[in-house]
Design a protein around this motif. Sequence first.
Motif, PDB file in Angstrom:
ATOM      1  N   GLY A  73      -2.667  10.986 -12.793  1.00  0.00           N
ATOM      2  CA  GLY A  73      -2.380  11.724 -11.554  1.00  0.00           C
ATOM      3  C   GLY A  73      -1.221  12.693 -11.746  1.00  0.00           C
ATOM      4  N   GLY A  74      -0.658  13.185 -10.635  1.00  0.00           N
ATOM      5  CA  GLY A  74       0.497  14.096 -10.713  1.00  0.00           C
ATOM      6  C   GLY A  74       1.760  13.319 -11.014  1.00  0.00           C
ATOM      7  N   SER A  75       2.921  13.910 -10.696  1.00  0.00           N
ATOM      8  CA  SER A  75       4.195  13.227 -10.980  1.00  0.00           C
ATOM      9  C   SER A  75       4.338  12.017 -10.079  1.00  0.00           C
ATOM     10  CB  SER A  75       5.373  14.145 -10.709  1.00  0.00           C
ATOM     11  OG  SER A  75       5.259  15.268 -11.485  1.00  0.00           O
ATOM     12  N   PRO A  76       4.546  10.842 -10.660  1.00  0.00           N
ATOM     13  CA  PRO A  76       4.740   9.681  -9.785  1.00  0.00           C
ATOM     14  C   PRO A  76       6.092   9.767  -9.070  1.00  0.00           C
ATOM     15  CG  PRO A  76       5.025   9.082 -12.099  1.00  0.00           C
ATOM     16  CD  PRO A  76       4.620  10.514 -12.078  1.00  0.00           C
ATOM     17  N   ILE A  77       6.147   9.094  -7.932  1.00  0.00           N
ATOM     18  CA  ILE A  77       7.352   9.179  -7.080  1.00  0.00           C
ATOM     19  C   ILE A  77       8.190   7.930  -7.323  1.00  0.00           C
ATOM     20  CG2 ILE A  77       8.024   9.573  -4.654  1.00  0.00           C
ATOM     21  CD1 ILE A  77       4.888   9.738  -4.137  1.00  0.00           C
ATOM     22  N   PRO A  78       9.539   8.045  -7.357  1.00  0.00           N
ATOM     23  CA  PRO A  78      10.322   6.803  -7.432  1.00  0.00           C
ATOM     24  C   PRO A  78      10.147   5.972  -6.175  1.00  0.00           C
ATOM     25  CG  PRO A  78      11.763   8.756  -7.369  1.00  0.00           C
ATOM     26  CD  PRO A  78      10.354   9.250  -7.319  1.00  0.00           C
ATOM     27  N   THR A  79      10.271   4.656  -6.275  1.00  0.00           N
ATOM     28  CA  THR A  79      10.029   3.800  -5.098  1.00  0.00           C
ATOM     29  C   THR A  79      11.092   3.978  -4.030  1.00  0.00           C
ATOM     30  OG1 THR A  79      10.927   2.109  -6.524  1.00  0.00           O
ATOM     31  CG2 THR A  79       8.633   1.859  -5.881  1.00  0.00           C
ATOM     32  N   ALA A  80      12.313   4.282  -4.425  1.00  0.00           N
ATOM     33  CA  ALA A  80      13.398   4.332  -3.441  1.00  0.00           C
ATOM     34  C   ALA A  80      13.233   5.502  -2.486  1.00  0.00           C
ATOM     35  CB  ALA A  80      14.718   4.458  -4.169  1.00  0.00           C
ATOM     36  N   GLN A 101       0.833  -1.214   0.000  1.00  0.00           N
ATOM     37  CA  GLN A 101       0.000   0.000   0.000  1.00  0.00           C
ATOM     38  C   GLN A 101       0.865   1.260   0.000  1.00  0.00           C
ATOM     39  OE1 GLN A 101      -3.588   0.710   0.966  1.00  0.00           O
ATOM     40  NE2 GLN A 101      -3.993  -1.209  -0.052  1.00  0.00           N
ATOM     41  N   SER A 102       2.011   1.172   0.693  1.00  0.00           N
ATOM     42  CA  SER A 102       2.861   2.372   0.806  1.00  0.00           C
ATOM     43  C   SER A 102       3.482   2.739  -0.547  1.00  0.00           C
ATOM     44  CB  SER A 102       3.954   2.158   1.853  1.00  0.00           C
ATOM     45  OG  SER A 102       4.937   1.280   1.331  1.00  0.00           O
ATOM     46  N   LEU A 103       3.353   1.848  -1.531  1.00  0.00           N
ATOM     47  CA  LEU A 103       3.942   2.133  -2.855  1.00  0.00           C
ATOM     48  C   LEU A 103       2.952   2.797  -3.814  1.00  0.00           C
ATOM     49  CD1 LEU A 103       6.017  -1.124  -3.346  1.00  0.00           C
ATOM     50  CD2 LEU A 103       6.836   1.129  -2.714  1.00  0.00           C
ATOM     51  N   ILE A 104       1.715   2.975  -3.362  1.00  0.00           N
ATOM     52  CA  ILE A 104       0.717   3.616  -4.254  1.00  0.00           C
ATOM     53  C   ILE A 104       1.181   5.033  -4.602  1.00  0.00           C
ATOM     54  CG2 ILE A 104      -1.678   4.492  -4.326  1.00  0.00           C
ATOM     55  CD1 ILE A 104      -2.496   1.931  -2.854  1.00  0.00           C
ATOM     56  N   ASN A 105       1.069   5.359  -5.879  1.00  0.00           N
ATOM     57  CA  ASN A 105       1.539   6.632  -6.475  1.00  0.00           C
ATOM     58  C   ASN A 105       3.037   6.634  -6.776  1.00  0.00           C
ATOM     59  OD1 ASN A 105      -0.987   7.679  -6.538  1.00  0.00           O
ATOM     60  ND2 ASN A 105      -0.772   8.791  -4.606  1.00  0.00           N
ATOM     61  N   CYS A 106       3.736   5.532  -6.467  1.00  0.00           N
ATOM     62  CA  CYS A 106       5.148   5.427  -6.847  1.00  0.00           C
ATOM     63  C   CYS A 106       5.221   4.740  -8.211  1.00  0.00           C
ATOM     64  CB  CYS A 106       5.923   4.567  -5.856  1.00  0.00           C
ATOM     65  SG  CYS A 106       6.020   5.299  -4.220  1.00  0.00           S
ATOM     66  N   GLY A 163       9.049  -9.323 -22.239  1.00  0.00           N
ATOM     67  CA  GLY A 163      10.443  -8.912 -22.406  1.00  0.00           C
ATOM     68  C   GLY A 163      10.605  -7.408 -22.535  1.00  0.00           C
ATOM     69  N   ASP A 164       9.482  -6.667 -22.684  1.00  0.00           N
ATOM     70  CA  ASP A 164       9.577  -5.200 -22.690  1.00  0.00           C
ATOM     71  C   ASP A 164       9.907  -4.708 -21.284  1.00  0.00           C
ATOM     72  OD1 ASP A 164       8.885  -5.124 -25.315  1.00  0.00           O
ATOM     73  OD2 ASP A 164       6.837  -4.378 -25.010  1.00  0.00           O
ATOM     74  N   VAL A 165      10.514  -3.545 -21.219  1.00  0.00           N
ATOM     75  CA  VAL A 165      10.705  -2.881 -19.937  1.00  0.00           C
ATOM     76  C   VAL A 165       9.726  -1.713 -19.918  1.00  0.00           C
ATOM     77  CG1 VAL A 165      12.311  -1.470 -18.610  1.00  0.00           C
ATOM     78  CG2 VAL A 165      13.118  -3.560 -19.733  1.00  0.00           C
ATOM     79  N   ALA A 166       8.939  -1.595 -18.849  1.00  0.00           N
ATOM     80  CA  ALA A 166       7.921  -0.535 -18.825  1.00  0.00           C
ATOM     81  C   ALA A 166       7.897   0.132 -17.461  1.00  0.00           C
ATOM     82  CB  ALA A 166       6.544  -1.141 -19.123  1.00  0.00           C
ATOM     83  N   ARG A 167       7.641   1.429 -17.459  1.00  0.00           N
ATOM     84  CA  ARG A 167       7.501   2.149 -16.186  1.00  0.00           C
ATOM     85  C   ARG A 167       6.020   2.158 -15.806  1.00  0.00           C
ATOM     86  NH1 ARG A 167      11.309   7.088 -14.746  1.00  0.00           N
ATOM     87  NH2 ARG A 167      12.679   5.295 -14.591  1.00  0.00           N
ATOM     88  N   ILE A 168       5.713   1.596 -14.650  1.00  0.00           N
ATOM     89  CA  ILE A 168       4.320   1.443 -14.217  1.00  0.00           C
ATOM     90  C   ILE A 168       4.100   2.261 -12.940  1.00  0.00           C
ATOM     91  CG2 ILE A 168       2.575  -0.240 -13.424  1.00  0.00           C
ATOM     92  CD1 ILE A 168       3.355  -0.902 -16.240  1.00  0.00           C
ATOM     93  N   VAL A 169       3.022   3.028 -12.923  1.00  0.00           N
ATOM     94  CA  VAL A 169       2.672   3.763 -11.698  1.00  0.00           C
ATOM     95  C   VAL A 169       1.719   2.889 -10.885  1.00  0.00           C
ATOM     96  CG1 VAL A 169       1.744   5.896 -10.736  1.00  0.00           C
ATOM     97  CG2 VAL A 169       2.824   5.920 -12.979  1.00  0.00           C
ATOM     98  N   VAL A 170       2.030   2.744  -9.602  1.00  0.00           N
ATOM     99  CA  VAL A 170       1.222   1.869  -8.745  1.00  0.00           C
ATOM    100  C   VAL A 170      -0.057   2.604  -8.341  1.00  0.00           C
ATOM    101  CG1 VAL A 170       1.183   0.525  -6.606  1.00  0.00           C
ATOM    102  CG2 VAL A 170       3.329   0.777  -7.895  1.00  0.00           C
ATOM    103  N   THR A 171      -1.193   1.964  -8.626  1.00  0.00           N
ATOM    104  CA  THR A 171      -2.483   2.593  -8.311  1.00  0.00           C
ATOM    105  C   THR A 171      -3.247   1.801  -7.235  1.00  0.00           C
ATOM    106  OG1 THR A 171      -3.441   1.343 -10.126  1.00  0.00           O
ATOM    107  CG2 THR A 171      -2.775   3.598 -10.611  1.00  0.00           C
ATOM    108  N   GLY A 172      -2.801   0.614  -6.937  1.00  0.00           N
ATOM    109  CA  GLY A 172      -3.492  -0.191  -5.943  1.00  0.00           C
ATOM    110  C   GLY A 172      -2.576  -1.322  -5.487  1.00  0.00           C
ATOM    111  N   ALA A 173      -2.986  -2.015  -4.409  1.00  0.00           N
ATOM    112  CA  ALA A 173      -2.130  -3.076  -3.888  1.00  0.00           C
ATOM    113  C   ALA A 173      -2.941  -4.136  -3.184  1.00  0.00           C
ATOM    114  CB  ALA A 173      -1.120  -2.474  -2.919  1.00  0.00           C
ATOM    115  N   THR A 174      -2.497  -5.379  -3.284  1.00  0.00           N
ATOM    116  CA  THR A 174      -3.025  -6.472  -2.481  1.00  0.00           C
ATOM    117  C   THR A 174      -1.829  -6.978  -1.661  1.00  0.00           C
ATOM    118  OG1 THR A 174      -2.431  -8.251  -3.982  1.00  0.00           O
ATOM    119  CG2 THR A 174      -4.515  -7.113  -4.444  1.00  0.00           C
TER     120      THR A 174
END
Length: 436
Positions: free
Chosen positions: A429-436, A361-366, A404-415
């Motif tokens: 949404g606004g600018s997504p945040i890096p996970t780190a 959950q803490s990764l939502i919007n990252c 095999g593609d590399v894609a940047r995904i913004v997290v919108t939900g979590a289980t």
Amino acid sequence: MNVLDSQRLAGVLEASGLRRANRPEEADITLLNTCSVREKAVQKVLTRLGELKQAKQSLGRPRVVGLCGCVAEQEGRGLLARSTVLDFVLGPGRVAQLGRALEAVAAGEKVSLTGFSPSQEYEAHLIARGGGARQFVTVIHGCNQHCTFCVVPYTRGHEASRPLAEVVREVEGLVAAGAKEITLLGQTINAYRCPATGAGFGDLLGTLGSVPGVWRIQFVTSHPKFFTDNMIQAIAATPNVGTYLHVPFQAGSDAVLKRMHRGYTRDSYLELVGKLRGAMPEATLSTDVMVGFPGETEEDFGATLDVVSRVRFGQLFGFIYSPRPRTPAAQYPGRLPRSVAGERLERLFALQATVQFELNQSLINCYVDVLVDGPAKRGAESWQGRGPDNRVVNFPAWNGVRAGDVARIVVTGATPHALLGVRTADWKGGSPIPTA
Ligand code: SAM
């Protein structure tokens, strides 16, 4: 490791001119590749052999049945003698001799090829890898640890590292063939030492990290007692090493760890976690935990739960202890009833699911950079990939997406077990945040 072993077996078959069957019922040769870390494996093999015997009687196929992998090493001879459908047995140290086994069967013999030789061949060029973007590379065979519960030293032989130059050549070849993520394999991978130069695991990572085209490097399994400060610095300093660190702790009680012969204590494990997180704050720790080890008290188990609460692992693999042949713990007193061990495993999983849900959950919007695997099981619309810390990420497919593609995904939900997201181009949404 088992996936790679199957690819090695398939590679030897293909090199001798055989083709992969479209469906199991069409195969002339069927090989069972097996794992014997826990006791159900032998039972599964017996069930499969029963099914194959029926198929052979009714369809005339498969004509040849071989038992491979760790159950072959451990129980193969006995099974070969008892089974009427089994034609040969081939241990993990004998994969290169699969052709020899098939020749013997063609000549009417039943053969058992097991054991390990120091000069054992490793025919990396023959592995039938299937051309995927995610590939496995063994860097260290076998295990010398002799944890009292574990069958691996008996089924995979003594530890032997591959020369660093050979590993580099293999990785270069895989990248040239389209691989993006390389997962290095070994039972105690951070005990790696190049037999030619003495280079350690940190040196290996540094060298592989600079192979052109290697997008990401992962590695399993690290043993807590082999980490050094220099190695931790080397891992942190290699930018394309993934943020997934799998470091089994097995149990939180020092008394249990001692009986397991693990070579560390609860405190030294927690100290290691502090060092790893200090050097790599973005790292996700993952672990293996065993419950119901002989003599484990409720208090011992409480200490395991305490470590899980403190460390907050991103992923946890939990097992009920199962006695294995030839291992010292199989003779230990204080075996726990299955019901007690099962109930402890449920409590462990419940705690871990809560932790994982909170972390996810803490990764939502990252955003996470994902290596795309393909459609998720739940349907062709939803696809799946994995982020740098091995977390599963599900997202809607877009036009032209390919495995095999590399894609940047913004997290919108979590289980508790996966992240849900959309690719950045579809994110409103606004600018997504890096996970780190
Ligand atoms: N070499 C790795 C290490 O020592 O950390 C582990 C390899 S083992 C294939 C994977 C996991 O299976 C172990 O970490 C342990 O939790 C579990 N395992 C091994 N032997 C087991 C046994 N006898 N019963 C239940 N689980 C077992």
